[in-house]
Design a protein around this motif. Sequence first.
Motif, PDB file in Angstrom:
ATOM      1  N   GLY A  86      65.108   1.217  -4.805  1.00 50.15           N
ATOM      2  CA  GLY A  86      64.936  -0.077  -5.469  1.00 50.15           C
ATOM      3  C   GLY A  86      65.907  -1.151  -5.022  1.00 50.15           C
ATOM      4  O   GLY A  86      66.119  -2.144  -5.732  1.00 50.15           O
ATOM      5  N   GLY A  87      66.484  -0.988  -3.837  1.00 51.55           N
ATOM      6  CA  GLY A  87      67.477  -1.938  -3.358  1.00 51.55           C
ATOM      7  C   GLY A  87      66.938  -3.338  -3.125  1.00 51.55           C
ATOM      8  O   GLY A  87      67.644  -4.324  -3.382  1.00 51.55           O
ATOM      9  N   LEU A  88      65.689  -3.453  -2.658  1.00 56.34           N
ATOM     10  CA  LEU A  88      65.136  -4.780  -2.394  1.00 56.34           C
ATOM     11  C   LEU A  88      65.039  -5.607  -3.669  1.00 56.34           C
ATOM     12  O   LEU A  88      65.330  -6.818  -3.664  1.00 56.34           O
ATOM     13  CB  LEU A  88      63.755  -4.650  -1.736  1.00 56.34           C
ATOM     14  N   HIS A  99      69.787   4.908   6.331  1.00 57.18           N
ATOM     15  CA  HIS A  99      70.342   4.386   5.092  1.00 57.18           C
ATOM     16  C   HIS A  99      69.501   3.214   4.575  1.00 57.18           C
ATOM     17  O   HIS A  99      69.408   3.008   3.364  1.00 57.18           O
ATOM     18  CB  HIS A  99      71.792   3.959   5.303  1.00 57.18           C
ATOM     19  N   CYS A 100      68.894   2.481   5.487  1.00 61.94           N
ATOM     20  CA  CYS A 100      67.970   1.412   5.073  1.00 61.94           C
ATOM     21  C   CYS A 100      66.799   1.996   4.298  1.00 61.94           C
ATOM     22  O   CYS A 100      66.343   1.418   3.295  1.00 61.94           O
ATOM     23  CB  CYS A 100      67.457   0.642   6.294  1.00 61.94           C
ATOM     24  N   ASP A 101      66.305   3.136   4.753  1.00 65.57           N
ATOM     25  CA  ASP A 101      65.211   3.807   4.044  1.00 65.57           C
ATOM     26  C   ASP A 101      65.641   4.183   2.624  1.00 65.57           C
ATOM     27  O   ASP A 101      64.871   4.034   1.667  1.00 65.57           O
ATOM     28  CB  ASP A 101      64.771   5.066   4.800  1.00 65.57           C
ATOM     29  N   GLY A 114      68.486  -8.733   6.699  1.00 58.57           N
ATOM     30  CA  GLY A 114      68.240  -8.884   8.134  1.00 58.57           C
ATOM     31  C   GLY A 114      68.380  -7.568   8.872  1.00 58.57           C
ATOM     32  O   GLY A 114      67.627  -7.291   9.817  1.00 58.57           O
ATOM     33  N   ASN A 115      69.329  -6.729   8.455  1.00 54.33           N
ATOM     34  CA  ASN A 115      69.480  -5.403   9.063  1.00 54.33           C
ATOM     35  C   ASN A 115      68.300  -4.502   8.730  1.00 54.33           C
ATOM     36  O   ASN A 115      67.812  -3.747   9.584  1.00 54.33           O
ATOM     37  CB  ASN A 115      70.784  -4.756   8.596  1.00 54.33           C
ATOM     38  N   MET A 116      67.834  -4.570   7.496  1.00 58.99           N
ATOM     39  CA  MET A 116      66.683  -3.750   7.110  1.00 58.99           C
ATOM     40  C   MET A 116      65.435  -4.178   7.871  1.00 58.99           C
ATOM     41  O   MET A 116      64.584  -3.347   8.222  1.00 58.99           O
ATOM     42  CB  MET A 116      66.447  -3.858   5.601  1.00 58.99           C
ATOM     43  N   ALA A 117      65.312  -5.479   8.167  1.00 58.88           N
ATOM     44  CA  ALA A 117      64.137  -5.984   8.877  1.00 58.88           C
ATOM     45  C   ALA A 117      64.088  -5.541  10.335  1.00 58.88           C
ATOM     46  O   ALA A 117      63.055  -5.695  11.002  1.00 58.88           O
ATOM     47  CB  ALA A 117      64.094  -7.516   8.806  1.00 58.88           C
ATOM     48  N   LEU A 118      65.179  -4.964  10.827  1.00 59.20           N
ATOM     49  CA  LEU A 118      65.159  -4.398  12.178  1.00 59.20           C
ATOM     50  C   LEU A 118      64.269  -3.165  12.245  1.00 59.20           C
ATOM     51  O   LEU A 118      63.853  -2.756  13.329  1.00 59.20           O
ATOM     52  CB  LEU A 118      66.583  -4.032  12.618  1.00 59.20           C
ATOM     53  N   LYS A 127      77.473  -2.604   5.832  1.00 61.70           N
ATOM     54  CA  LYS A 127      77.799  -1.571   6.826  1.00 61.70           C
ATOM     55  C   LYS A 127      76.769  -0.438   6.805  1.00 61.70           C
ATOM     56  O   LYS A 127      76.334   0.043   7.853  1.00 61.70           O
ATOM     57  CB  LYS A 127      79.200  -1.014   6.558  1.00 61.70           C
ATOM     58  N   HIS A 128      76.362  -0.015   5.613  1.00 55.29           N
ATOM     59  CA  HIS A 128      75.366   1.066   5.516  1.00 55.29           C
ATOM     60  C   HIS A 128      74.022   0.622   6.101  1.00 55.29           C
ATOM     61  O   HIS A 128      73.310   1.442   6.694  1.00 55.29           O
ATOM     62  CB  HIS A 128      75.184   1.468   4.053  1.00 55.29           C
ATOM     63  N   SER A 129      73.673  -0.650   5.927  1.00 55.30           N
ATOM     64  CA  SER A 129      72.360  -1.115   6.392  1.00 55.30           C
ATOM     65  C   SER A 129      72.263  -1.187   7.915  1.00 55.30           C
ATOM     66  O   SER A 129      71.195  -1.442   8.457  1.00 55.30           O
ATOM     67  CB  SER A 129      72.045  -2.494   5.798  1.00 55.30           C
ATOM     68  N   GLU A 130      73.373  -0.960   8.605  1.00 53.96           N
ATOM     69  CA  GLU A 130      73.331  -0.877  10.060  1.00 53.96           C
ATOM     70  C   GLU A 130      72.807   0.479  10.529  1.00 53.96           C
ATOM     71  O   GLU A 130      72.543   0.670  11.712  1.00 53.96           O
ATOM     72  CB  GLU A 130      74.730  -1.127  10.635  1.00 53.96           C
ATOM     73  N   ILE A 131      72.653   1.424   9.578  1.00 56.50           N
ATOM     74  CA  ILE A 131      72.138   2.759   9.889  1.00 56.50           C
ATOM     75  C   ILE A 131      70.691   2.843   9.398  1.00 56.50           C
ATOM     76  O   ILE A 131      70.439   2.714   8.195  1.00 56.50           O
ATOM     77  CB  ILE A 131      72.991   3.842   9.200  1.00 56.50           C
TER      78      ILE A 131
END
Length: 596
Positions: free
Chosen positions: A238-240, A230-232, A265-269, A223-227
């Motif tokens: 170190g999330g990756l 938050h992806c940043d 996949g959300n981060m790759a957007l 859910k957070h990665s849709e923002i």
Amino acid sequence: MSLAAYCVICCRRMGTSTPPPKSSTYWRDIRITYQARKELHKAVRKVLATSARIFRGPFADTFSTVDIEDHDCAVWLLLRKSRSDDRAARLQAVQEMSEARHWHDYQYRIIAQACDMRTLTGLARSKDSDLRFFLRPPPLPSLKEDSSTEEELRHLLASLPQTDLDECIQCFTALALSESSQSLAAQKGGLWCFGGNGLPYAESFGEVPSATVEMFCLEALVKHSEIPTHCDKIEANGGLQLLQRLYQLHKDCPKVQRNIMRILGNMALNEHLHSTIVRSGWVSILAEAIKSQHIMEASHAARTLANLDRETVPDKYHDGVYVLHPQYRTSQPIKADVLFIHGLMGAAFKTWRQQDNDQDLTEKVSEDETKYTTCWPKSWLARDCPALRIISVEYDTSLSDWRARCPTERKSIAFRSNELLRKLRAAGVGDRPVVWVSHSMGGLLVKKMLLEASKRPEMNTIINNTRGIIFYSVPHHGSHLAEYSVNIRYLLFPSLEVKELSKDSPALKTLQDDFLEFAKDKNFQVLSFVETLPTYIGSMIKLHVVPLDSADLGLGDLIPVDVNHLNICKPKKKDAFLYQRTLQFIRDALAKDLEN
């Protein structure tokens, strides 16, 4: 005459000269002549390779200081071509690399070490690419002393902004942090605490607590990665690397891996994160996953790679939008889109499997996803109509609020249709002719999406390019499902989706009337199927979910089929009537578009 040509002539003359007379020194002379010819041939090859480099132009600065052996010249020329300013040349270079079959291991490693991010992503999205093109991911950083992956995951989640979030994200985050706190306290205290809110969601008391907590945290991170912001934060903290560690640890847990792929996949957007994702070694993992025989694993990897591939994919695939075909780069022109929208308690893959044994409409159907490996739109339709882009959409639904993924979430058909419409438009839906294929509540979403699109000028292309709609047992006039409260566990507190399907729902009647008014002057075809057999709900209730009168839209053909509600969209085999009639409709609706 060039030096190379002169050497070639000399070589030929030496090879065709009159043999010397036989003598006692004959064998020694032959040996010397052979050695000379060998050296001369080697010199000629180097001269020719040098000439080729001169005629083709000098290498780019990146490769200008490389000491290149003559037999490796082709590899480096392909690398140079892959960095050309000409897009067509770059694409051709990647294709030639992917078609390489007789290279040595070290030549694949040369490409792996020297290619740029764009080329590596292209190779991962090329169907025939050898996995030797992809280096192993770099070593992961060591965990902190007295720490664990579960604790690191909790810290990552806690580091994300917790303000200005919608209720659903707040719910997922609070649940995950609460459960992880109790789990960690229990582990350090030597026992498992059962006081958390997550207990009703657990499969059983015997499940490993850490695995359960990790799932809660991953669902919150989805859910957070849709923002984008938050992806940043996920990347900066170190999330990756942490997600990669979890992915490797849970190779035997597809649910964990799929949630990790959803986050990625959300981060790759976010295009500015592409270089970091590639450097972290994820492309190597994705290149292997996309070749998986498991449709869900391959489709999640394909979505992430498509979002990374800005060279050939202008569209963006948000969470829940999966391309079933083509999942790789292709020279086949894509002339139309076919979209699959599942219904209540359905999913992007399992809804469209082949018919199997009778199953009931309970949570077991939606949770036991590991057995669903067949998807007829991907395996049959893609072969019969290769010029189609086939997309399947996924969204959460439930029969009861007790089983809702997010207890605070109350999503109406109107809310979901706007959400899906936004995602589909971002994926380029509307740029080509479209056929919609829907099951149950999914058909109501299709109707609502088309009505909403007709009111928004920027969405007009979706209306203008819609060629046809297939409805599999869609309750246009409601269903008795919402009225059944005998099975208290599931239907005493029916979810909002179920309430909207009731026979007396004003929203449903308005939707039907508005759609008929909208469709009367539109030039698209309609085909409807309806079940004739009842469906088991739980172990005791047998219900005709969508009766004949409710499935009658009032437009197009209505075909009764002797199956239940679950199997109305699941053909028994490829030559079954359900599939063949569906295929015929799609071909007829897109006939003019596929001919061009």
